[in-house]
Design an enzyme around this catalytic site. Structure first.
Site, PDB file in Angstrom:
ATOM      1  CG  ASP A   1      -2.153   0.779   1.049  1.00  0.00           C
ATOM      2  OD1 ASP A   1      -2.868   0.986   2.037  1.00  0.00           O
ATOM      3  OD2 ASP A   1      -2.407   1.200  -0.091  1.00  0.00           O
TER       4      ASP A   1
ATOM      5  CG  ASP B   1      -8.006   1.000   3.246  1.00  0.00           C
ATOM      6  OD1 ASP B   1      -8.359   1.917   2.498  1.00  0.00           O
ATOM      7  OD2 ASP B   1      -6.867   0.512   3.244  1.00  0.00           O
TER       8      ASP B   1
END
Lengths: 141, 448
Positions: free
Chosen positions: B192, B369
């Protein structure tokens, strides 16, 4: 200079130009300021009519949940009798359809659950989900 | 003054994003506790297990090495798919992306949702029949696909379906073996950071492309409602975080911008059980002007500043923050080698067309997420509830700090790293230090 056509119909058919309290919700005043349950965040006018109509016709594909969502979405329209005359029929009939289908489904499902084998005999096992799941070793674990 | 006004509304905006995350985590914990309290017996085959199939009897180094290989393969595949997404976005294959995403969403809701419900039915012996079950599942999945991708729906319904998709995918992920799960989480956090912050990262490129074209990213993105302060129907841009009443007075003839929620419907390609699919792309439908669909999938925290409406140079419009979270989801059937990578991204439209800034003005968090937070907490739940509480606090703390960083840096930020790192650290500390301590105290009655 913003080309937001929606703003033209922003206040809808409201009789009084009362402003929202700033919290999404239903309109105040005599007429209907916000036709959707989302209040100022929701759609208005032409778009709302299109949505209501599409949801209504879509629900005929065996989708009572869609009808329910339609009623929920246009709850302010449903609540007041003299609100938007274009949208209201769609929402009203969606509600009727939803209730009807739910009643039918519930009747069948409760008969199945409560009646059990007494009512259905051996075919109960062929329909119950956990029996079918065991039979086909469905699910993952 | 700007800082103060941001902080004022930041609280309610944070709550607006922490609530659905918490609900998602709670649901996953409940599912895990009722269905697979000690981990899945037969972990589903998936891309995350291409290289190494973890067995409980393997040694420590074997497990660690195998898990790292698994995670590496997974991250590489995710990166490849994201690059593919960038390419497709570059060539504007929006119809294909949209259709794909709709199909994926339907598969997630119908197949994975159906699977979870069947598990629940078996577990709790609910006497439901197949006809009712199929009708309800069909309803649920169809309306879900419409709500997330194709149609405007009540905000509550759309948000609810996004959370449910997150729950389903996260639950599936918790069925991976233990070591693989933890290493995979760490690997995804690292990925990420790289993907969002480095200039060569695929997500970064996606964001740049979207900004350059002024298009939206198609992705599964959760968007919170704009906080109440932003909705006041002022003649000024109603999405100002700080209600500058002076600005509204100055606004004068500025056209009224109606507040928007999800002005562009963003959708992301949900996982499907075909072979590796594209990452989730959000399909944006420009509400007002164009009807183009804009796919972009990125997760990052991103702040956008609201362009000044014309004729209101004095109005200090504080920037809005949009949270974009990077998410990847993989999905595979038993026996199938299919994974869908959902890269959720949220790129708030920066309405840079000279009009008054019509921004959705709310915090957005990519669904990935949600998923990885819930996976972490779900894994923690397989040990004990103590770890769940610790990890939950760690994740919320990480999320809060990421949001604060967002207002400082005002660019797309990855939402995974801080939370996942804190979560893993807290999990290890709780499991190996706090747990024996508490248990021994209780059993030996040191405290009453």
């Amino acid at each position: 200079m913003a080309d937001h056509q929606v703003e033209d119909g922003w206040h809808g058919s409201s009789v009084t130009e009362s402003h929202e309290s700033g919290i999404p919700g239903e309109g105040g005043g005599g007429g209907l300021q916000w036709v959707t349950v989302d209040g100022p965040l929701g759609v208005q006018q032409e778009e709302a009519l299109k949505l209501a109509r599409n949801f209504f016709y879509g629900g005929f594909c065996l989708l009572p949940w869609l009808w329910f969502v339609n009623c929920f979405y246009f709850w302010p329209v449903l609540r007041q009798r003299e609100s938007d005359p274009l949208i209201r029929p769609y929402v009203l009939w969606s509600g009727v359809g939803c209730v009807t289908m739910t009643v039918v489904l519930l009747a069948w499902s409760l008969t199945f659950a409560i009646g059990g084998e007494d009512v259905f005999g051996s075919s109960w096992k062929h329909l119950a989900v956990y029996d079918l799941a065991d039979k086909y070793s469905m699910a993952w674990s | 003054m700007t800082e103060g006004s941001i902080l004022e509304s930041l609280g309610s905006e944070i709550v607006g994003i922490v609530t659905p995350v918490s609900i998602c985590m709670l649901l996953v914990v409940l599912l895990v506790q009722s269905l697979t309290p000690h981990g899945s017996d037969a972990p589903v085959a998936s891309i995350a297990m291409l290289v190494y199939d973890e067995q409980p009897t393997d040694s420590f180094t074997e497990k660690l090495g195998g898990a790292m290989l698994n995670a590496l393969v997974f991250v590489i595949i995710v990166a490849l798919v994201t690059f593919l997404l960038v390419v497709l976005f570059y060539f504007r294959c929006t119809k294909f992306l949209r259709a794909y995403m709709g199909f994926s969403a339907f598969m997630v809701l119908a197949y994975m949702g159906g699977g979870v419900v069947v598990l629940l039915i078996q577990n709790f012996s609910i006497p439901i029949d197949a006809i009712t079950f199929l009708v309800m599942l069909y309803n649920f999945a169809t309306v879900g696909v419409l709500a997330v991708f194709f149609s405007k729906m009540p905000i509550f319904v759309t948000q609810g379906y996004l959370v449910i998709i997150g729950v389903l995918v996260a639950f599936w992920f918790t069925m991976l073996p233990e070591w693989t799960t933890w290493v995979l989480l760490m690997a995804m956090a690292l990925y990420d950071v790289v993907a969002v912050l480095l200039p060569g990262g695929p997500l970064n490129m996606l964001v740049e492309l979207a900004i350059a074209r002024d298009e939206d990213i198609p992705a599964l993105i959760y968007e919170a409602r704009p906080s109440a302060r932003n909705i006041a129907p002022m003649p000024n841009s109603p999405h100002s975080v700080s209600i500058n009443s002076s600005a509204t007075d100055l606004a004068g003839q500025a056209t009224q911008i109606p507040p928007r929620w999800r002005r562009r419907v963003v959708t992301a390609p949900p996982p499907s059980n075909a072979s590796i699919q594209l990452p989730a792309n959000a399909v944006n439908e420009s509400a007002i002007n164009q009807e183009t669909v804009r796919p972009v999938g990125i997760s990052a925290l991103r702040t956008e500043s609201q362009p000044q409406p014309p004729g209101q140079a004095q109005a200090l419009v504080p920037p809005h923050s949009t949270v974009v979270m990077d998410g990847v989801e993989g999905n595979s059937r038993a026996g199938g080698r299919s994974e869908i990578v959902n890269i959720e991204a949220l790129l708030d439209d920066v309405a840079g067309n000279g009009e008054s800034g019509v921004l959705s003005g709310a915090i957005k968090l990519g669904l990935g997420d949600f998923i990885f937070y819930s996976v972490l907490v779900g894994r923690a739940a397989m040990y004990d509830m103590m770890t769940v509480y610790a990890c939950y606090l760690a994740i919320v703390a990480g999320l809060g700090s990421t949001l604060v960083l967002l207002t400082v840096w005002r660019r797309a930020l990855p939402a995974l790293p801080i939370s996942i790192t804190l979560g893993v650290i807290f999990y290890l500390l709780t499991r190996f230090l706090v747990d024996p301590f508490i248990v021994n105290l209780s059993t030996h009655y040191v405290y009453f």
